[in-house]
Design a protein around this motif. Structure first.
Motif, PDB file in Angstrom:
ATOM      1  N   TRP A  11     -20.091  -8.636 -10.570  1.00 46.58           N
ATOM      2  CA  TRP A  11     -21.166  -8.058  -9.759  1.00 46.58           C
ATOM      3  C   TRP A  11     -21.698  -9.067  -8.745  1.00 46.58           C
ATOM      4  O   TRP A  11     -22.026  -8.695  -7.615  1.00 46.58           O
ATOM      5  N   LEU A  12     -21.775 -10.330  -9.124  1.00 48.89           N
ATOM      6  CA  LEU A  12     -22.213 -11.353  -8.169  1.00 48.89           C
ATOM      7  C   LEU A  12     -21.255 -11.429  -6.982  1.00 48.89           C
ATOM      8  O   LEU A  12     -21.680 -11.545  -5.831  1.00 48.89           O
ATOM      9  N   GLU A  13     -19.969 -11.314  -7.253  1.00 51.78           N
ATOM     10  CA  GLU A  13     -18.972 -11.327  -6.176  1.00 51.78           C
ATOM     11  C   GLU A  13     -19.091 -10.088  -5.298  1.00 51.78           C
ATOM     12  O   GLU A  13     -19.004 -10.164  -4.071  1.00 51.78           O
ATOM     13  N   ARG A  14     -19.315  -8.932  -5.916  1.00 49.81           N
ATOM     14  CA  ARG A  14     -19.479  -7.696  -5.144  1.00 49.81           C
ATOM     15  C   ARG A  14     -20.713  -7.770  -4.237  1.00 49.81           C
ATOM     16  O   ARG A  14     -20.660  -7.359  -3.082  1.00 49.81           O
ATOM     17  N   ILE A  15     -21.798  -8.288  -4.781  1.00 53.58           N
ATOM     18  CA  ILE A  15     -23.031  -8.418  -3.992  1.00 53.58           C
ATOM     19  C   ILE A  15     -22.819  -9.408  -2.850  1.00 53.58           C
ATOM     20  O   ILE A  15     -23.178  -9.127  -1.700  1.00 53.58           O
ATOM     21  N   GLY A  21     -21.571 -11.517   6.275  1.00 51.77           N
ATOM     22  CA  GLY A  21     -21.266 -10.953   7.579  1.00 51.77           C
ATOM     23  C   GLY A  21     -22.329 -10.073   8.187  1.00 51.77           C
ATOM     24  O   GLY A  21     -22.191  -9.638   9.320  1.00 51.77           O
ATOM     25  N   ILE A  22     -23.392  -9.778   7.475  1.00 51.45           N
ATOM     26  CA  ILE A  22     -24.457  -8.950   8.054  1.00 51.45           C
ATOM     27  C   ILE A  22     -25.354  -9.834   8.921  1.00 51.45           C
ATOM     28  O   ILE A  22     -25.830 -10.875   8.477  1.00 51.45           O
ATOM     29  N   HIS A  23     -25.550  -9.401  10.162  1.00 56.31           N
ATOM     30  CA  HIS A  23     -26.500 -10.096  11.027  1.00 56.31           C
ATOM     31  C   HIS A  23     -27.870  -9.437  10.940  1.00 56.31           C
ATOM     32  O   HIS A  23     -28.896 -10.113  10.895  1.00 56.31           O
ATOM     33  N   TYR A  24     -27.891  -8.104  10.939  1.00 53.71           N
ATOM     34  CA  TYR A  24     -29.122  -7.341  10.781  1.00 53.71           C
ATOM     35  C   TYR A  24     -28.819  -6.184   9.838  1.00 53.71           C
ATOM     36  O   TYR A  24     -27.818  -5.499   9.998  1.00 53.71           O
ATOM     37  N   GLY A  25     -29.652  -5.967   8.873  1.00 48.79           N
ATOM     38  CA  GLY A  25     -29.454  -4.857   7.964  1.00 48.79           C
ATOM     39  C   GLY A  25     -30.017  -5.156   6.595  1.00 48.79           C
ATOM     40  O   GLY A  25     -30.824  -6.066   6.427  1.00 48.79           O
ATOM     41  N   HIS A  26     -29.575  -4.356   5.612  1.00 47.69           N
ATOM     42  CA  HIS A  26     -30.036  -4.599   4.252  1.00 47.69           C
ATOM     43  C   HIS A  26     -28.993  -4.135   3.238  1.00 47.69           C
ATOM     44  O   HIS A  26     -28.143  -3.307   3.531  1.00 47.69           O
ATOM     45  N   VAL A  27     -29.102  -4.721   2.064  1.00 45.12           N
ATOM     46  CA  VAL A  27     -28.250  -4.353   0.936  1.00 45.12           C
ATOM     47  C   VAL A  27     -29.182  -3.879  -0.175  1.00 45.12           C
ATOM     48  O   VAL A  27     -30.128  -4.572  -0.535  1.00 45.12           O
ATOM     49  N   ARG A  35     -28.388  -1.551 -15.856  1.00 45.64           N
ATOM     50  CA  ARG A  35     -27.048  -1.840 -15.350  1.00 45.64           C
ATOM     51  C   ARG A  35     -26.982  -1.535 -13.869  1.00 45.64           C
ATOM     52  O   ARG A  35     -27.520  -0.531 -13.407  1.00 45.64           O
ATOM     53  N   ILE A  36     -26.300  -2.383 -13.117  1.00 43.02           N
ATOM     54  CA  ILE A  36     -26.064  -2.102 -11.712  1.00 43.02           C
ATOM     55  C   ILE A  36     -25.049  -0.972 -11.638  1.00 43.02           C
ATOM     56  O   ILE A  36     -24.002  -1.018 -12.276  1.00 43.02           O
ATOM     57  N   VAL A  37     -25.366   0.066 -10.876  1.00 49.85           N
ATOM     58  CA  VAL A  37     -24.462   1.202 -10.760  1.00 49.85           C
ATOM     59  C   VAL A  37     -24.010   1.449  -9.324  1.00 49.85           C
ATOM     60  O   VAL A  37     -23.037   2.167  -9.097  1.00 49.85           O
ATOM     61  N   GLN A  38     -24.713   0.833  -8.353  1.00 48.03           N
ATOM     62  CA  GLN A  38     -24.362   1.121  -6.968  1.00 48.03           C
ATOM     63  C   GLN A  38     -24.884   0.024  -6.054  1.00 48.03           C
ATOM     64  O   GLN A  38     -25.946  -0.542  -6.297  1.00 48.03           O
ATOM     65  N   ILE A  39     -24.130  -0.252  -4.999  1.00 46.45           N
ATOM     66  CA  ILE A  39     -24.566  -1.180  -3.959  1.00 46.45           C
ATOM     67  C   ILE A  39     -24.416  -0.458  -2.625  1.00 46.45           C
ATOM     68  O   ILE A  39     -23.327   0.024  -2.299  1.00 46.45           O
ATOM     69  N   ASP A  40     -25.502  -0.349  -1.870  1.00 45.61           N
ATOM     70  CA  ASP A  40     -25.473   0.271  -0.553  1.00 45.61           C
ATOM     71  C   ASP A  40     -25.701  -0.801   0.498  1.00 45.61           C
ATOM     72  O   ASP A  40     -26.591  -1.640   0.355  1.00 45.61           O
ATOM     73  N   ARG A  41     -24.918  -0.730   1.572  1.00 40.85           N
ATOM     74  CA  ARG A  41     -25.050  -1.685   2.671  1.00 40.85           C
ATOM     75  C   ARG A  41     -25.321  -0.905   3.950  1.00 40.85           C
ATOM     76  O   ARG A  41     -24.583   0.005   4.302  1.00 40.85           O
ATOM     77  N   THR A  42     -26.419  -1.260   4.614  1.00 37.42           N
ATOM     78  CA  THR A  42     -26.754  -0.660   5.899  1.00 37.42           C
ATOM     79  C   THR A  42     -26.809  -1.783   6.919  1.00 37.42           C
ATOM     80  O   THR A  42     -27.581  -2.730   6.765  1.00 37.42           O
ATOM     81  N   GLU A  43     -25.978  -1.664   7.935  1.00 33.54           N
ATOM     82  CA  GLU A  43     -25.928  -2.707   8.956  1.00 33.54           C
ATOM     83  C   GLU A  43     -26.441  -2.152  10.268  1.00 33.54           C
ATOM     84  O   GLU A  43     -26.101  -1.045  10.668  1.00 33.54           O
ATOM     85  N   ARG A  44     -27.272  -2.907  10.929  1.00 34.02           N
ATOM     86  CA  ARG A  44     -27.854  -2.532  12.213  1.00 34.02           C
ATOM     87  C   ARG A  44     -27.189  -3.334  13.317  1.00 34.02           C
ATOM     88  O   ARG A  44     -26.761  -4.455  13.107  1.00 34.02           O
TER      89      ARG A  44
END
Length: 80
Positions: A11-15, A21-27, A35-44
């Motif tokens: 999970w640390l590697e996935r995060i 590589g994100i300049h602007y955005g959020h995870v 338990r971690i079940v999902q990771i969402d990445r939004t890049e601006r």
């Protein structure tokens, strides 16, 4: 009471992969029952300076007129 939260190496590697590589955005990390079940990445994408309005070329104007003419023809066929 909240369950103890453990993060394994996978999970640390996935995060880290999602954050890199994100300049602007959020995870966003979604956790259910400890338990971690999902990771969402939004890049601006940010652009410096004001946007410039461009004038359409002659070919773009012709294509636009053709599309309008075709739409009008379709409307007439539907009405008939």
């Amino acid at each position: 009471m909240a369950k103890p939260f453990e993060v394994d190496q996978q999970w640390l590697e996935r995060i880290a992969d999602q954050v890199s590589g994100i300049h602007y955005g959020h995870v966003t990390i979604t956790v259910h029952d400890g338990r971690i079940v999902q990771i969402d990445r939004t890049e601006r994408t940010r652009y410096d300076g004001p946007s410039q309005k461009r004038n359409p070329s002659e070919s773009e104007q012709q294509q636009s007129k053709q599309r309008e003419s075709q739409a009008a023809s379709e409307a007439l066929r539907i009405v008939q």
